[in-house]
Design a protein around this motif. Structure first.
Motif, PDB file in Angstrom:
ATOM      1  N   UNK A 174     -40.820  37.445  30.374  1.00 27.15           N
ATOM      2  CA  UNK A 174     -40.699  38.623  29.508  1.00 27.15           C
ATOM      3  C   UNK A 174     -39.416  38.549  28.674  1.00 27.15           C
ATOM      4  N   UNK A 175     -38.364  38.030  29.294  1.00 22.78           N
ATOM      5  CA  UNK A 175     -37.086  37.930  28.585  1.00 22.78           C
ATOM      6  C   UNK A 175     -37.122  36.831  27.538  1.00 22.78           C
ATOM      7  N   UNK A 176     -37.753  35.710  27.899  1.00 25.71           N
ATOM      8  CA  UNK A 176     -37.897  34.607  26.947  1.00 25.71           C
ATOM      9  C   UNK A 176     -38.728  35.076  25.750  1.00 25.71           C
ATOM     10  N   UNK A 177     -39.804  35.812  26.050  1.00 24.81           N
ATOM     11  CA  UNK A 177     -40.685  36.315  24.987  1.00 24.81           C
ATOM     12  C   UNK A 177     -39.917  37.251  24.060  1.00 24.81           C
ATOM     13  N   UNK A 178     -39.076  38.108  24.645  1.00 22.80           N
ATOM     14  CA  UNK A 178     -38.292  39.040  23.843  1.00 22.80           C
ATOM     15  C   UNK A 178     -37.352  38.283  22.904  1.00 22.80           C
ATOM     16  N   UNK A 179     -36.729  37.241  23.440  1.00 26.20           N
ATOM     17  CA  UNK A 179     -35.767  36.474  22.642  1.00 26.20           C
ATOM     18  C   UNK A 179     -36.443  35.711  21.511  1.00 26.20           C
ATOM     19  N   UNK A 180     -37.700  35.333  21.733  1.00 31.87           N
ATOM     20  CA  UNK A 180     -38.413  34.532  20.733  1.00 31.87           C
ATOM     21  C   UNK A 180     -39.290  35.378  19.820  1.00 31.87           C
ATOM     22  N   UNK A 181     -39.445  36.663  20.165  1.00 27.65           N
ATOM     23  CA  UNK A 181     -40.358  37.496  19.393  1.00 27.65           C
ATOM     24  C   UNK A 181     -41.802  37.054  19.574  1.00 27.65           C
ATOM     25  N   UNK A 182     -42.117  36.564  20.784  1.00 25.39           N
ATOM     26  CA  UNK A 182     -43.474  36.094  21.072  1.00 25.39           C
ATOM     27  C   UNK A 182     -44.103  36.973  22.142  1.00 25.39           C
ATOM     28  N   UNK A 183     -45.419  36.870  22.286  1.00 30.13           N
ATOM     29  CA  UNK A 183     -46.109  37.609  23.353  1.00 30.13           C
ATOM     30  C   UNK A 183     -45.836  36.916  24.687  1.00 30.13           C
ATOM     31  N   UNK A 184     -45.690  37.723  25.743  1.00 30.88           N
ATOM     32  CA  UNK A 184     -45.359  37.177  27.064  1.00 30.88           C
ATOM     33  C   UNK A 184     -46.375  36.118  27.494  1.00 30.88           C
ATOM     34  N   UNK A 185     -47.648  36.389  27.223  1.00 29.34           N
ATOM     35  CA  UNK A 185     -48.709  35.491  27.675  1.00 29.34           C
ATOM     36  C   UNK A 185     -48.660  34.110  27.059  1.00 29.34           C
TER      37      UNK A 185
END
Lengths: 148, 199
Positions: free
Chosen positions: B154-165
């Motif tokens: 979830x944190x990686x997704x937030x940093x990349x502006x990507x969906x968690x999945x």
């Protein structure tokens, strides 16, 4: 995820810890950041930001204009933030407050008077985070940190 | 017993908001590596990365009593750090304003973070070098995953502006690419070092 993948990420992490860790000064500044908390001021809400509504208002390759509006109760702060290279100037209009506006940067702060019609101007600020505060009755209204 | 290592975030935030330096330092120590990894993943040089990280902490100070979901604080920090990085990149004029992050892929690296001299292990040095052979998206994803403690998706997704999945599959794909780059390097390296003694 497989065990192999975890091994590989683990190896990468161990390498990063050695060759590209956060410098100690970054951690020191982060710990010191708590001192910027102002419990005596209320945060004005950002109600309008030109950068979220349109591409930056570029006047030239090296110049940018950003329009920001903050509000709290009857106090409003409208800013024209003009960036040229590494220098920032601000033309602002304050409603519902009089006196001096204080511009704060992580490195210090300076004050300038709000004129009879609510206008103020601050020139020659270094590019980087800044925030403004104005006196409002028995409290102080502050903007959030702005990156020009 | 503890469901998550971050389940005391609410307490730490409240204490920091009341001026408790120890609580604040705990939050910093817990997340500073993640923020640094995010800034470096955007290829910011050391000075700009330091600014992006500090700006993120200043914004947290400002919002100490406004974090709606303390258990997701790391994701909030990730999103904030991402914004700060993009803002710094925009200000530096390194890419056209109003562009998309994909444009970052076309940027030259201002300062390769490789200091191979620090890596005594030759295989580690080869692995670190191999990162530069990846697509920009993969290099960025893997650099964020290198934060310690290991970030959650979830944190990686937030940093990349990507969906968690999308993070899990992307991670798998990028690690496979990395293995291929390393394998190719090894082939070339072995040929080049023929005749050289290896320890």
């Amino acid at each position: 995820m497989t065990e192999d993948e975890d091994d590989l990420v683990g190896r990468l992490r161990a390498i990063a810890v050695r060759v590209d860790p956060p410098p100690e000064v970054v951690a020191e500044l982060a710990r010191a950041a708590l001192s910027t908390r102002r419990i005596d001021a209320v945060l004005a809400e950002l109600v309008q930001d030109s950068t979220t509504e349109m591409p930056a208002l570029a006047r030239g390759a090296d110049e940018q204009l950003r329009l920001l509006s903050f509000e709290h109760g009857t106090v409003s702060i409208e800013l024209q933030v003009h960036s040229t290279g590494d220098t920032v100037s601000i033309r602002g209009l304050v409603g519902g407050a009089t006196g001096d506006v204080t511009v704060e940067t992580p490195g210090g702060s300076r004050s300038t008077p709000i004129d009879d019609e609510g206008w103020f101007t601050v020139d020659g600020l270094a590019a980087g985070l800044l925030r403004l505060r104005v006196p409002a009755g028995d409290t102080t209204v502050t903007t959030s940190w702005i990156t020009p | 017993m503890l469901g998550s290592p971050d389940n005391d975030n609410a307490d730490l935030l409240a204490r920091a908001a009341a001026g408790d330096q120890v609580a604040w330092n705990t939050l910093v120590d817990r997340h500073n590596s993640l923020l640094w990894s995010i800034a470096r993943s955007f290829r910011l040089d050391v000075a700009d990365a330091a600014d992006a990280v500090q700006n993120t902490w200043l914004r947290l100070v400002e919002n100490l009593d406004r974090i709606a979901d303390p258990e997701r604080l790391a994701s909030w920090l990730g999103t904030t750090a991402r914004r700060e990085c993009l803002q710094l990149i925009r200000r530096a004029g390194r890419r056209p304003t109003g562009g998309t992050p994909e444009l970052l892929a076309e940027l030259p690296d201002p300062a390769p973070p490789l200091d191979a001299a620090l890596l005594l292990d030759e295989r580690d040095a080869a692995l670190w070098r191999a990162l530069e052979g990846l697509s920009e998206r993969c290099r960025q994803l893997l650099r964020i995953l290198m934060a310690s403690p290991p970030p959650r998706y979830a944190e990686v997704a937030a940093a990349l502006g990507m969906a968690v999945g999308t993070i899990g599959p992307a991670r798998q794909r990028c690690l496979e690419s990395l293995r291929q780059v390393v394998a190719a390097d090894n082939l070339l390296g072995d040929r080049a070092s023929t005749g050289r003694e290896r320890p």
